[in-house]
Write an enzyme that holds these catalytic residues in place. Structure first.
Site, PDB file in Angstrom:
ATOM      1  N   ARG A  54       0.797  -1.225   0.000  1.00  0.00           N
ATOM      2  CA  ARG A  54       0.000   0.000   0.000  1.00  0.00           C
ATOM      3  C   ARG A  54       0.829   1.274   0.000  1.00  0.00           C
ATOM      4  NH1 ARG A  54      -2.876  -4.057   2.031  1.00  0.00           N
ATOM      5  NH2 ARG A  54      -0.782  -4.607   2.671  1.00  0.00           N
ATOM      6  N   THR A  55       1.767   1.372   0.940  1.00  0.00           N
ATOM      7  CA  THR A  55       2.499   2.632   1.125  1.00  0.00           C
ATOM      8  C   THR A  55       3.361   2.928  -0.098  1.00  0.00           C
ATOM      9  OG1 THR A  55       2.558   2.026   3.459  1.00  0.00           O
ATOM     10  CG2 THR A  55       3.889   3.916   2.793  1.00  0.00           C
ATOM     11  N   LYS A  82      26.397  -5.279  -0.792  1.00  0.00           N
ATOM     12  CA  LYS A  82      27.871  -5.333  -0.842  1.00  0.00           C
ATOM     13  C   LYS A  82      28.488  -4.651   0.371  1.00  0.00           C
ATOM     14  CE  LYS A  82      27.601  -4.842  -5.868  1.00  0.00           C
ATOM     15  NZ  LYS A  82      27.797  -3.851  -6.933  1.00  0.00           N
ATOM     16  N   ARG A 104      11.218   3.873   3.986  1.00  0.00           N
ATOM     17  CA  ARG A 104      10.754   2.892   4.985  1.00  0.00           C
ATOM     18  C   ARG A 104      11.957   2.082   5.428  1.00  0.00           C
ATOM     19  NH1 ARG A 104       5.643  -1.126   4.689  1.00  0.00           N
ATOM     20  NH2 ARG A 104       4.685   0.842   5.313  1.00  0.00           N
ATOM     21  N   HIS A 132       4.544   5.906  11.691  1.00  0.00           N
ATOM     22  CA  HIS A 132       4.076   5.725  10.309  1.00  0.00           C
ATOM     23  C   HIS A 132       3.088   6.877  10.082  1.00  0.00           C
ATOM     24  CE1 HIS A 132       2.989   4.023   6.579  1.00  0.00           C
ATOM     25  NE2 HIS A 132       2.646   2.799   6.938  1.00  0.00           N
TER      26      HIS A 132
HETATM   27  N1   CP Z   1      -0.414  -0.178   5.932  1.00  0.00           N
HETATM   28  C1   CP Z   1       0.792  -0.347   5.368  1.00  0.00           C
HETATM   29  O1   CP Z   1       1.789   0.329   5.707  1.00  0.00           O
HETATM   30  O2   CP Z   1       0.823  -1.334   4.407  1.00  0.00           O
HETATM   31  P1   CP Z   1       2.100  -1.761   3.534  1.00  0.00           P
HETATM   32  O3   CP Z   1       3.099  -2.383   4.498  1.00  0.00           O
HETATM   33  O4   CP Z   1       1.594  -2.736   2.507  1.00  0.00           O
HETATM   34  O5   CP Z   1       2.684  -0.516   2.946  1.00  0.00           O
END
Ligand code: CP
Length: 314
Positions: A54-55, A82, A104, A132
């Site tokens: 999603r993100t 590496k 992320r 998040h």
């Molecule tokens: N909700 C969420 O962060 O989903 P993903 O890990 O698929 O990005």
């Protein structure tokens, strides 16, 4: 702000402004009228050191809808393998002069550290169990659209709270907007010290869900339970999985949320997740694109103002 690293530093008025803008983009997205010039001429690099559906997809779409040049770094195929460090990887990409860096990372604090080393805007797409922020913002927009307001609601966050950056960002955001928060989890998955955040704590679903407006379910995050106690999925579903019987304790018009990815039959019954009269899970995904458009627009505006100021004084 130069970066969006977490909900913690945001003022309630800034949250409202961002949600208003995202709501506008949600309408434009439905009409296929997103303006392509907002991020035109800017370069966005997405760096996902941890899996995402999603993100990652919504940040990419958000950037493209607003006209940015978007590049997805395939971190699994990068020179990290590496032995190059996170910071050297970031400095390397920074030298290519991106404007927006979406990151992320599995370690809490890694995105903040990286933001100190680069001279573009950094958006935290989830760091360890820390924050998040865009997830909390999209959840807030979904709640506001479904309930018509984002204050004085009774909201239950249920499940693996201890390992959840989604819970942490949501507790901060929904608390800032003056909602009544209830956290429901087995004692092993409830972090210590949460009462400091002014929340009510429960270990029983039926008690915790009584008369709530919003039920937010969380996934068991086994990848972060390194060596600790992992509950049996059957037992967990029996006690903490959201099914019709447990949901009956919430208000009749309570909405059901889940940030995804969800494990049907573990934290939520599939029929509840698919019930279009109660579940807003797909709307959450849709709002994710709109919220990320608004967040990137805001940071791009701040970045342009900062650069113009620097040029003026040079
Ligand atoms: N909700 C969420 O962060 O989903 P993903 O890990 O698929 O990005």
């Amino acid at each position: 702000h130069r970066h969006l690293l977490g909900i913690e530093p945001l003022h309630p008025l800034e949250i409202t402004e961002l949600l208003d803008r995202a709501d506008h983009y949600a309408t434009l997205n439905r009409e296929g009228r997103a303006p392509r010039d907002v991020l035109a001429g800017l370069t966005q690099i997405n760096m996902f050191f941890e899996n995402s559906t999603r993100t990652q997809a919504s940040f990419e779409l958000a950037g493209k809808r607003l006209g940015a040049d978007v590049m997805n770094m395939a971190m699994q195929a990068s020179s990290l393998k590496k032995g190059e460090t996170l910071i050297d990887t970031a400095l390397t990409l920074n030298a290519m002069r991106p404007d927006l860096l979406v990151v992320r990372h599995p370690n809490s604090g890694a995105v903040d550290l990286l933001a100190q080393k680069v001279n573009c805007a950094v958006l935290n797409a989830g760091d360890g169990r820390h924050e998040h922020p865009t997830q909390a913002l999209l959840d807030a927009l979904t709640i506001r659209r479904a309930k018509g307001r984002l204050h004085r609601l009774s909201i239950a966050i249920c499940g693996d709270i201890a390992h959840s950056r989604v819970a942490r960002s949501n507790i901060m955001l929904l608390g800032k907007m003056e909602n009544r928060l209830r956290l429901i989890a087995p004692p092993t998955l409830m972090p210590s010290g949460v009462a400091e955040f002014g929340v009510e704590v429960f270990d029983d679903m039926e008690e915790g869900l009584k008369d709530v407006d919003v039920v937010m379910m969380l996934r068991l995050q086994k990848e972060r339970m390194d060596g600790g106690f992992i509950p049996s999925e059957r037992e967990y579903f029996h006690r903490y999985g959201l099914d019709a019987a447990k949901l009956a304790h919430a208000k009749d018009d309570a909405i059901v949320m889940h940030p995804g990815p969800m494990n049907r039959g573990v934290e939520i019954d599939g029929t509840i997740a698919d019930d279009i009269n109660r579940s807003v899970i797909q709307e959450q995904v849709e709002m994710g694109v709109a919220v990320r458009m608004a967040a990137m627009e805001l940071l791009a505006r701040n970045l342009r103002a900062e650069r113009t100021g620097t040029e003026a004084t040079a």
